[in-house]
Design a protein around this motif. Structure first.
Motif, PDB file in Angstrom:
ATOM      1  N   PHE A  11     -32.692 -12.920  20.593  1.00 38.90           N
ATOM      2  CA  PHE A  11     -32.471 -12.924  22.040  1.00 38.90           C
ATOM      3  C   PHE A  11     -33.736 -12.459  22.767  1.00 38.90           C
ATOM      4  CE2 PHE A  11     -31.348 -10.677  25.945  1.00 38.90           C
ATOM      5  CZ  PHE A  11     -30.692 -11.680  26.636  1.00 38.90           C
ATOM      6  N   LEU A  12     -34.321 -11.355  22.326  1.00 42.18           N
ATOM      7  CA  LEU A  12     -35.522 -10.833  22.978  1.00 42.18           C
ATOM      8  C   LEU A  12     -36.687 -11.805  22.845  1.00 42.18           C
ATOM      9  CD1 LEU A  12     -35.356  -7.058  22.001  1.00 42.18           C
ATOM     10  CD2 LEU A  12     -34.954  -8.059  24.255  1.00 42.18           C
ATOM     11  N   ASP A  24     -38.956  -0.639  16.942  1.00 42.22           N
ATOM     12  CA  ASP A  24     -39.014   0.624  17.677  1.00 42.22           C
ATOM     13  C   ASP A  24     -39.806   0.525  18.980  1.00 42.22           C
ATOM     14  OD1 ASP A  24     -37.450   2.296  16.057  1.00 42.22           O
ATOM     15  OD2 ASP A  24     -39.103   2.530  14.633  1.00 42.22           O
ATOM     16  N   GLN A  25     -40.359  -0.639  19.270  1.00 35.31           N
ATOM     17  CA  GLN A  25     -41.183  -0.800  20.472  1.00 35.31           C
ATOM     18  C   GLN A  25     -40.321  -0.692  21.734  1.00 35.31           C
ATOM     19  OE1 GLN A  25     -43.607  -4.262  20.243  1.00 35.31           O
ATOM     20  NE2 GLN A  25     -44.710  -3.817  22.123  1.00 35.31           N
ATOM     21  N   ASP A  26     -40.764   0.135  22.675  1.00 36.63           N
ATOM     22  CA  ASP A  26     -40.041   0.370  23.926  1.00 36.63           C
ATOM     23  C   ASP A  26     -40.281  -0.801  24.873  1.00 36.63           C
ATOM     24  OD1 ASP A  26     -39.162   1.210  26.465  1.00 36.63           O
ATOM     25  OD2 ASP A  26     -39.622   3.312  26.017  1.00 36.63           O
ATOM     26  N   ILE A  27     -39.271  -1.657  25.008  1.00 32.87           N
ATOM     27  CA  ILE A  27     -39.443  -2.867  25.824  1.00 32.87           C
ATOM     28  C   ILE A  27     -39.532  -2.551  27.314  1.00 32.87           C
ATOM     29  CG2 ILE A  27     -38.422  -4.413  24.111  1.00 32.87           C
ATOM     30  CD1 ILE A  27     -35.803  -4.339  25.685  1.00 32.87           C
ATOM     31  N   PHE A  28     -39.022  -1.406  27.730  1.00 32.09           N
ATOM     32  CA  PHE A  28     -39.137  -1.004  29.131  1.00 32.09           C
ATOM     33  C   PHE A  28     -40.547  -0.486  29.420  1.00 32.09           C
ATOM     34  CE2 PHE A  28     -34.602  -1.126  28.616  1.00 32.09           C
ATOM     35  CZ  PHE A  28     -34.144  -1.578  29.834  1.00 32.09           C
ATOM     36  N   ALA A  29     -41.053   0.376  28.552  1.00 31.46           N
ATOM     37  CA  ALA A  29     -42.394   0.943  28.742  1.00 31.46           C
ATOM     38  C   ALA A  29     -43.463  -0.139  28.668  1.00 31.46           C
ATOM     39  CB  ALA A  29     -42.664   2.027  27.696  1.00 31.46           C
ATOM     40  N   MET A  39     -29.809  -6.600  33.068  1.00 34.04           N
ATOM     41  CA  MET A  39     -28.404  -7.019  33.185  1.00 34.04           C
ATOM     42  C   MET A  39     -28.087  -8.152  32.204  1.00 34.04           C
ATOM     43  SD  MET A  39     -27.039  -4.894  35.088  1.00 34.04           S
ATOM     44  CE  MET A  39     -25.447  -5.653  34.924  1.00 34.04           C
ATOM     45  N   GLN A  40     -29.024  -9.084  32.024  1.00 37.30           N
ATOM     46  CA  GLN A  40     -28.828 -10.159  31.045  1.00 37.30           C
ATOM     47  C   GLN A  40     -28.687  -9.577  29.638  1.00 37.30           C
ATOM     48  OE1 GLN A  40     -32.385 -12.413  32.081  1.00 37.30           O
ATOM     49  NE2 GLN A  40     -31.096 -14.112  32.758  1.00 37.30           N
ATOM     50  N   LEU A  41     -29.475  -8.558  29.351  1.00 35.99           N
ATOM     51  CA  LEU A  41     -29.426  -7.914  28.038  1.00 35.99           C
ATOM     52  C   LEU A  41     -28.071  -7.259  27.805  1.00 35.99           C
ATOM     53  CD1 LEU A  41     -30.877  -7.076  25.448  1.00 35.99           C
ATOM     54  CD2 LEU A  41     -31.878  -5.159  26.721  1.00 35.99           C
ATOM     55  N   VAL A  42     -27.560  -6.567  28.806  1.00 34.00           N
ATOM     56  CA  VAL A  42     -26.242  -5.936  28.697  1.00 34.00           C
ATOM     57  C   VAL A  42     -25.170  -7.000  28.473  1.00 34.00           C
ATOM     58  CG1 VAL A  42     -24.469  -4.638  29.956  1.00 34.00           C
ATOM     59  CG2 VAL A  42     -26.859  -3.874  30.032  1.00 34.00           C
ATOM     60  N   LEU A  43     -25.219  -8.076  29.242  1.00 36.21           N
ATOM     61  CA  LEU A  43     -24.232  -9.147  29.085  1.00 36.21           C
ATOM     62  C   LEU A  43     -24.326  -9.805  27.715  1.00 36.21           C
ATOM     63  CD1 LEU A  43     -24.423 -10.752  32.641  1.00 36.21           C
ATOM     64  CD2 LEU A  43     -22.577  -9.348  31.706  1.00 36.21           C
ATOM     65  N   SER A  52     -17.501  -3.782  24.743  1.00 37.30           N
ATOM     66  CA  SER A  52     -17.555  -3.515  26.175  1.00 37.30           C
ATOM     67  C   SER A  52     -18.539  -2.379  26.426  1.00 37.30           C
ATOM     68  CB  SER A  52     -16.162  -3.134  26.671  1.00 37.30           C
ATOM     69  OG  SER A  52     -16.193  -2.880  28.052  1.00 37.30           O
ATOM     70  N   ILE A  53     -19.515  -2.636  27.270  1.00 33.63           N
ATOM     71  CA  ILE A  53     -20.492  -1.614  27.639  1.00 33.63           C
ATOM     72  C   ILE A  53     -19.933  -0.876  28.856  1.00 33.63           C
ATOM     73  CG2 ILE A  53     -22.845  -1.164  28.420  1.00 33.63           C
ATOM     74  CD1 ILE A  53     -22.657  -2.189  25.522  1.00 33.63           C
ATOM     75  N   GLU A  54     -19.633   0.393  28.656  1.00 32.02           N
ATOM     76  CA  GLU A  54     -19.069   1.222  29.722  1.00 32.02           C
ATOM     77  C   GLU A  54     -20.195   1.847  30.535  1.00 32.02           C
ATOM     78  OE1 GLU A  54     -15.838   1.068  30.000  1.00 32.02           O
ATOM     79  OE2 GLU A  54     -15.552   0.051  28.094  1.00 32.02           O
ATOM     80  N   ASP A  55     -19.858   2.428  31.676  1.00 32.49           N
ATOM     81  CA  ASP A  55     -20.850   3.087  32.530  1.00 32.49           C
ATOM     82  C   ASP A  55     -21.642   4.133  31.760  1.00 32.49           C
ATOM     83  OD1 ASP A  55     -20.086   1.518  34.668  1.00 32.49           O
ATOM     84  OD2 ASP A  55     -18.896   3.089  35.627  1.00 32.49           O
ATOM     85  N   ASP A  56     -20.965   4.898  30.896  1.00 37.26           N
ATOM     86  CA  ASP A  56     -21.643   5.936  30.115  1.00 37.26           C
ATOM     87  C   ASP A  56     -22.671   5.354  29.147  1.00 37.26           C
ATOM     88  OD1 ASP A  56     -20.073   7.775  31.409  1.00 37.26           O
ATOM     89  OD2 ASP A  56     -18.735   8.128  29.712  1.00 37.26           O
ATOM     90  N   ASP A  57     -22.500   4.089  28.762  1.00 39.67           N
ATOM     91  CA  ASP A  57     -23.404   3.436  27.818  1.00 39.67           C
ATOM     92  C   ASP A  57     -24.670   2.916  28.496  1.00 39.67           C
ATOM     93  OD1 ASP A  57     -21.504   3.722  25.727  1.00 39.67           O
ATOM     94  OD2 ASP A  57     -20.486   1.899  26.421  1.00 39.67           O
ATOM     95  N   LEU A  58     -24.665   2.859  29.817  1.00 42.68           N
ATOM     96  CA  LEU A  58     -25.776   2.250  30.555  1.00 42.68           C
ATOM     97  C   LEU A  58     -26.995   3.158  30.674  1.00 42.68           C
ATOM     98  CD1 LEU A  58     -23.851   0.316  33.336  1.00 42.68           C
ATOM     99  CD2 LEU A  58     -24.983  -0.615  31.312  1.00 42.68           C
ATOM    100  N   ASP A  59     -27.157   4.053  29.743  1.00 47.61           N
ATOM    101  CA  ASP A  59     -28.339   4.902  29.650  1.00 47.61           C
ATOM    102  C   ASP A  59     -29.494   4.046  29.125  1.00 47.61           C
ATOM    103  OD1 ASP A  59     -30.353   6.685  28.708  1.00 47.61           O
ATOM    104  OD2 ASP A  59     -28.854   8.266  28.472  1.00 47.61           O
ATOM    105  N   ILE A  60     -30.638   4.121  29.781  1.00 48.27           N
ATOM    106  CA  ILE A  60     -31.793   3.300  29.380  1.00 48.27           C
ATOM    107  C   ILE A  60     -32.170   3.525  27.917  1.00 48.27           C
ATOM    108  CG2 ILE A  60     -33.553   4.930  30.139  1.00 48.27           C
ATOM    109  CD1 ILE A  60     -35.150   2.486  31.149  1.00 48.27           C
ATOM    110  N   ASP A  61     -31.934   4.719  27.413  1.00 52.19           N
ATOM    111  CA  ASP A  61     -32.271   5.015  26.018  1.00 52.19           C
ATOM    112  C   ASP A  61     -31.490   4.139  25.035  1.00 52.19           C
ATOM    113  OD1 ASP A  61     -34.173   6.900  26.710  1.00 52.19           O
ATOM    114  OD2 ASP A  61     -32.759   8.572  26.600  1.00 52.19           O
ATOM    115  N   ASN A  62     -30.331   3.649  25.440  1.00 56.97           N
ATOM    116  CA  ASN A  62     -29.534   2.769  24.579  1.00 56.97           C
ATOM    117  C   ASN A  62     -30.101   1.361  24.493  1.00 56.97           C
ATOM    118  OD1 ASN A  62     -27.540   4.637  23.828  1.00 56.97           O
ATOM    119  ND2 ASN A  62     -26.383   4.257  25.690  1.00 56.97           N
ATOM    120  N   PHE A  63     -31.048   1.027  25.365  1.00 53.95           N
ATOM    121  CA  PHE A  63     -31.561  -0.343  25.444  1.00 53.95           C
ATOM    122  C   PHE A  63     -33.078  -0.426  25.316  1.00 53.95           C
ATOM    123  CE2 PHE A  63     -27.444  -0.333  27.449  1.00 53.95           C
ATOM    124  CZ  PHE A  63     -26.847  -1.473  26.937  1.00 53.95           C
ATOM    125  N   ARG A  64     -33.740   0.673  24.971  1.00 55.73           N
ATOM    126  CA  ARG A  64     -35.213   0.720  24.929  1.00 55.73           C
ATOM    127  C   ARG A  64     -35.841  -0.140  23.838  1.00 55.73           C
ATOM    128  NH1 ARG A  64     -37.713   4.051  28.230  1.00 55.73           N
ATOM    129  NH2 ARG A  64     -36.629   5.883  28.996  1.00 55.73           N
TER     130      ARG A  64
END
Length: 82
Positions: A11-12, A24-29, A39-43, A52-64
């Motif tokens: 996907f990436l 381990d590469q930080d895609i945000f940094a 948002m596309q990544l979450v979907l 289901s990705i809940e509000d608590d899961d939307l921490d950037i560290d979960n998607f870095r």
């Protein structure tokens, strides 16, 4: 876990102009992710892994990184099964 990582990498690779992205590469940094792509990544994660990705899961560290996303998916799937 490796199958999860393979799907995330694919996907990436389709959306990020970076060959050989390390797990381990930080895609945000690195600047590969903007708010729309985030948002596309979450979907993608929700649909591809049937979680289901809940509000608590939307921490950037979960998607870095590939590893961070794979760990999130594994935790969510374990919670569903357990």
């Amino acid at each position: 876990m490796e199958t999860i990582k393979e799907k995330i990498r694919l996907f990436l690779h389709r959306h990020v102009a970076q060959a050989g992205l390390d797990d381990d590469q930080d895609i945000f940094a690195q600047g590969f992710v903007n708010s729309l792509f985030a948002m596309q990544l979450v979907l993608f994660v929700e649909k591809e892994f049937e979680i289901s990705i809940e509000d608590d899961d939307l921490d950037i560290d979960n998607f870095r990184s590939v590893n961070a996303i794979a760990q999130l998916v594994a935790r969510k799937k374990a919670h569903i099964q357990g």
